[in-house]
Scaffold this active site. Structure first.
Site, mmCIF file in Angstrom:
data_model
loop_
_atom_site.group_PDB
_atom_site.id
_atom_site.type_symbol
_atom_site.label_atom_id
_atom_site.label_comp_id
_atom_site.label_asym_id
_atom_site.label_seq_id
_atom_site.Cartn_x
_atom_site.Cartn_y
_atom_site.Cartn_z
ATOM 1 N N TYR A 58 0.820 -1.217 0.000
ATOM 2 C CA TYR A 58 0.000 0.000 0.000
ATOM 3 C C TYR A 58 0.856 1.270 0.000
ATOM 4 C CZ TYR A 58 1.571 -0.041 4.797
ATOM 5 O OH TYR A 58 2.381 -0.060 5.888
ATOM 6 N N GLY A 59 2.183 1.097 0.050
ATOM 7 C CA GLY A 59 3.042 2.271 0.247
ATOM 8 C C GLY A 59 4.056 2.428 -0.852
ATOM 9 N N THR A 60 5.318 2.538 -0.443
ATOM 10 C CA THR A 60 6.386 2.846 -1.394
ATOM 11 C C THR A 60 6.720 1.683 -2.316
ATOM 12 O OG1 THR A 60 8.070 2.180 0.201
ATOM 13 C CG2 THR A 60 7.420 4.507 0.206
ATOM 14 N N LEU A 61 6.158 0.489 -2.042
ATOM 15 C CA LEU A 61 6.426 -0.663 -2.909
ATOM 16 C C LEU A 61 5.463 -0.760 -4.089
ATOM 17 C CD1 LEU A 61 7.103 -3.396 -0.170
ATOM 18 C CD2 LEU A 61 8.809 -2.397 -1.702
ATOM 19 N N GLU A 95 11.763 -4.103 5.314
ATOM 20 C CA GLU A 95 10.758 -3.416 6.137
ATOM 21 C C GLU A 95 11.077 -3.503 7.638
ATOM 22 O OE1 GLU A 95 9.030 -1.523 4.615
ATOM 23 O OE2 GLU A 95 8.530 -2.339 2.659
HETATM 24 N N1 PCA Z 1 6.402 -0.343 2.086
HETATM 25 C C1 PCA Z 1 5.401 -1.325 2.381
HETATM 26 C C2 PCA Z 1 4.867 -0.905 3.703
HETATM 27 C C3 PCA Z 1 4.982 0.571 3.675
HETATM 28 C C4 PCA Z 1 6.009 0.821 2.632
HETATM 29 O O1 PCA Z 1 6.405 1.908 2.253
HETATM 30 C C5 PCA Z 1 4.333 -1.241 1.315
HETATM 31 O O2 PCA Z 1 4.480 -0.534 0.325
HETATM 32 O O3 PCA Z 1 3.299 -1.904 1.498
#
Ligand code: PCA
Length: 159
Positions: free
Chosen positions: A10-13, A85
């Protein structure tokens, strides 16, 4: 046959976000895009720390039903992601219920749009209480109007 694991990011990935290239790097393992979904329960997705890191706080019932992408990853990629992470210190890898919006992965048991599945997610209970006051987002974008662009690990100053 390698065991594959489904992870909701849900984030930077996510694709288009600052750490997506790590999912594409074969040196980290394999990741295959399966589809898009949102969490069935609402969670606060906040941006926190001096590095503007997105965190899904493991506090169901607050925030939004968070949107993200589902990937099938091999054991090598799963190990890489746990390391990247800082699991279980910064994030914990927990199960989350998702409502499927779109599925492109091929296989026999393809979930239809609207069906409910469960995958892993990197959420956290090890957050600072004040993060609960931060704005919450439904769909994270490092480059969004909030102006809180993620600071990549390589660009962080040693303290
Ligand atoms: N990386 C993981 C968790 C938050 C982040 O930046 C993601 O993208 O789900």
């Amino acid at each position: 046959m390698f065991k594959m694991t489904q992870v909701f990011v849900y984030g930077t990935l996510k694709s288009g976000q600052p750490n997506y290239y790590r999912m594409l790097d074969a040196a980290n393992g394999k990741a295959k895009f399966l589809g898009r979904s949102r969490t069935v329960d609402s969670y606060p997705l906040v941006i926190a720390t001096q590095y503007n890191i997105p965190f899904l706080l493991n506090v169901p019932g607050k925030g939004h039903c968070v949107r993200g992408e589902i990937y099938s990853v091999d054991e090598k990629m799963l190990k890489f992601l746990d390391w990247f992470e800082c699991c279980p210190h910064q994030y914990q890898r927990t199960l989350v219920k998702l409502e499927v919006d779109e599925w492109v992965g091929e296989g026999e048991n393809n979930p239809k749009a609207g069906s409910i599945i469960e995958t892993f997610v990197y959420s956290t209970t090890t957050y600072k209480p004040e993060w609960l006051q931060n704005p919450t987002y439904e769909n994270y974008d490092s480059y969004g109007d909030h102006g809180l662009e993620y600071v990549c690990r390589e660009d962080r100053c040693p303290k």
